[in-house]
Design an enzyme around this catalytic site. Structure first.
Site, mmCIF file in Angstrom:
data_model
loop_
_atom_site.group_PDB
_atom_site.id
_atom_site.type_symbol
_atom_site.label_atom_id
_atom_site.label_comp_id
_atom_site.label_asym_id
_atom_site.label_seq_id
_atom_site.Cartn_x
_atom_site.Cartn_y
_atom_site.Cartn_z
ATOM 1 N N ASP A 108 1.510 -5.643 -6.133
ATOM 2 C CA ASP A 108 0.430 -5.175 -5.253
ATOM 3 C C ASP A 108 -0.619 -6.261 -5.016
ATOM 4 O O ASP A 108 -1.820 -6.011 -5.076
ATOM 5 C CB ASP A 108 -0.225 -3.911 -5.825
ATOM 6 C CG ASP A 108 -1.081 -3.193 -4.775
ATOM 7 O OD1 ASP A 108 -0.742 -3.280 -3.584
ATOM 8 O OD2 ASP A 108 -2.084 -2.560 -5.146
ATOM 9 N N SER B 45 -9.900 -0.767 -3.757
ATOM 10 C CA SER B 45 -8.688 -1.518 -4.071
ATOM 11 C C SER B 45 -8.806 -2.938 -3.540
ATOM 12 O O SER B 45 -9.279 -3.174 -2.419
ATOM 13 C CB SER B 45 -7.464 -0.843 -3.448
ATOM 14 O OG SER B 45 -6.964 0.180 -4.263
ATOM 15 N N HIS C 75 -1.213 -3.249 -0.745
ATOM 16 C CA HIS C 75 -1.076 -1.966 -0.044
ATOM 17 C C HIS C 75 -2.201 -1.706 0.964
ATOM 18 O O HIS C 75 -2.073 -0.811 1.796
ATOM 19 C CB HIS C 75 -0.980 -0.809 -1.047
ATOM 20 C CG HIS C 75 -2.281 -0.392 -1.658
ATOM 21 N ND1 HIS C 75 -2.789 -0.974 -2.807
ATOM 22 C CD2 HIS C 75 -3.185 0.550 -1.292
ATOM 23 C CE1 HIS C 75 -3.936 -0.392 -3.112
ATOM 24 N NE2 HIS C 75 -4.202 0.527 -2.212
ATOM 25 N N GLY D 53 24.273 -11.443 -8.988
ATOM 26 C CA GLY D 53 25.209 -10.738 -8.107
ATOM 27 C C GLY D 53 26.464 -10.387 -8.869
ATOM 28 O O GLY D 53 27.091 -11.238 -9.520
#
Length: 209
Positions: free
Chosen positions: A80, A155, A50, A206
């Site tokens: 992340d 972060s 991020h 699917g």
């Protein structure tokens, strides 16, 4: 003779100093820098997905003060994690703690490099739990929660034990109101996939009604 508190304080300061040798500043978003962890001596950097808001014009501030271009290798929004590559010599890869040595209640440090020098925040491990799934659907090998303060730019930085070994990578995105750390096993699994494929391959089902 040093007191117990003085010895502990010196050990923690040494842990931050040593951790800083394996942390870089990441310049990949408009208003705020972040932190990355040196994953390998050949220039791979692990950071938080991020904080990498652009795919090009990324720069990394190295521990020796030089600033170099960084290339995006790949990213996985579900955990992340992003992997960058820099062309630099003399990088010091992080030394990782063995998972079984991490215990609830132990002192830990969040260490980041949002600026030229390392910055740190002290806390304890609050929770250790089994593997969990993020809100985006990614699998994290263990739940590690601490009460360290995540200052701006932390972060993508490291959670470090009092002995200086890296426990994991900190993220302020994955759990609201909690400081969560991605363990080394998750970083290794995702980074290996990103190096090869540029993304994490996942199976899908699917169904056609």
């Amino acid at each position: 003779m040093a007191t117990v508190l003085e010895s502990l304080s010196a050990d923690l300061a040494n842990a931050v100093e040593n951790a800083g040798k394996s942390l870089v500043r990441i310049e990949a978003r408009r208003r705020q820098t972040a932190t990355g962890i040196v994953w390998s001596a050949d220039g791979l950097i692990v950071t938080a997905h991020h904080v990498v808001e652009r795919d090009d014009n990324i720069r990394a501030g190295l521990p020796d003060g030089t600033v170099v271009a960084a290339q995006l290798v790949g990213r996985d929004p579900t955990t992340d994690i992003a992997v960058l590559r820099v062309q630099a010599e003399g990088l010091t890869p992080a030394t990782w703690a063995e998972p079984e040595t991490v215990r609830v209640g132990q002192l830990v440090l969040a260490v980041g490099r949002p600026d030229a020098a390392p910055q740190a925040s002290l806390g304890v491990v609050n929770v250790l739990d089994a593997a969990w799934r993020t809100m985006a659907g990614g699998t994290v090998d263990a739940y590690v929660q601490t009460d360290v303060v995540m200052f701006p730019g932390f972060s993508g930085g490291a959670l470090v034990g009092a002995n200086g070994a890296f426990i994991g990578m900190n993220s302020s995105l994955l759990a609201r109101g909690a400081s969560v750390t991605l363990p080394a096993a998750t970083l290794r699994r995702v980074a290996d996939s990103l190096k090869v494929h540029g993304r994490v391959k996942r199976g899908f089902l699917g169904v056609n009604a």
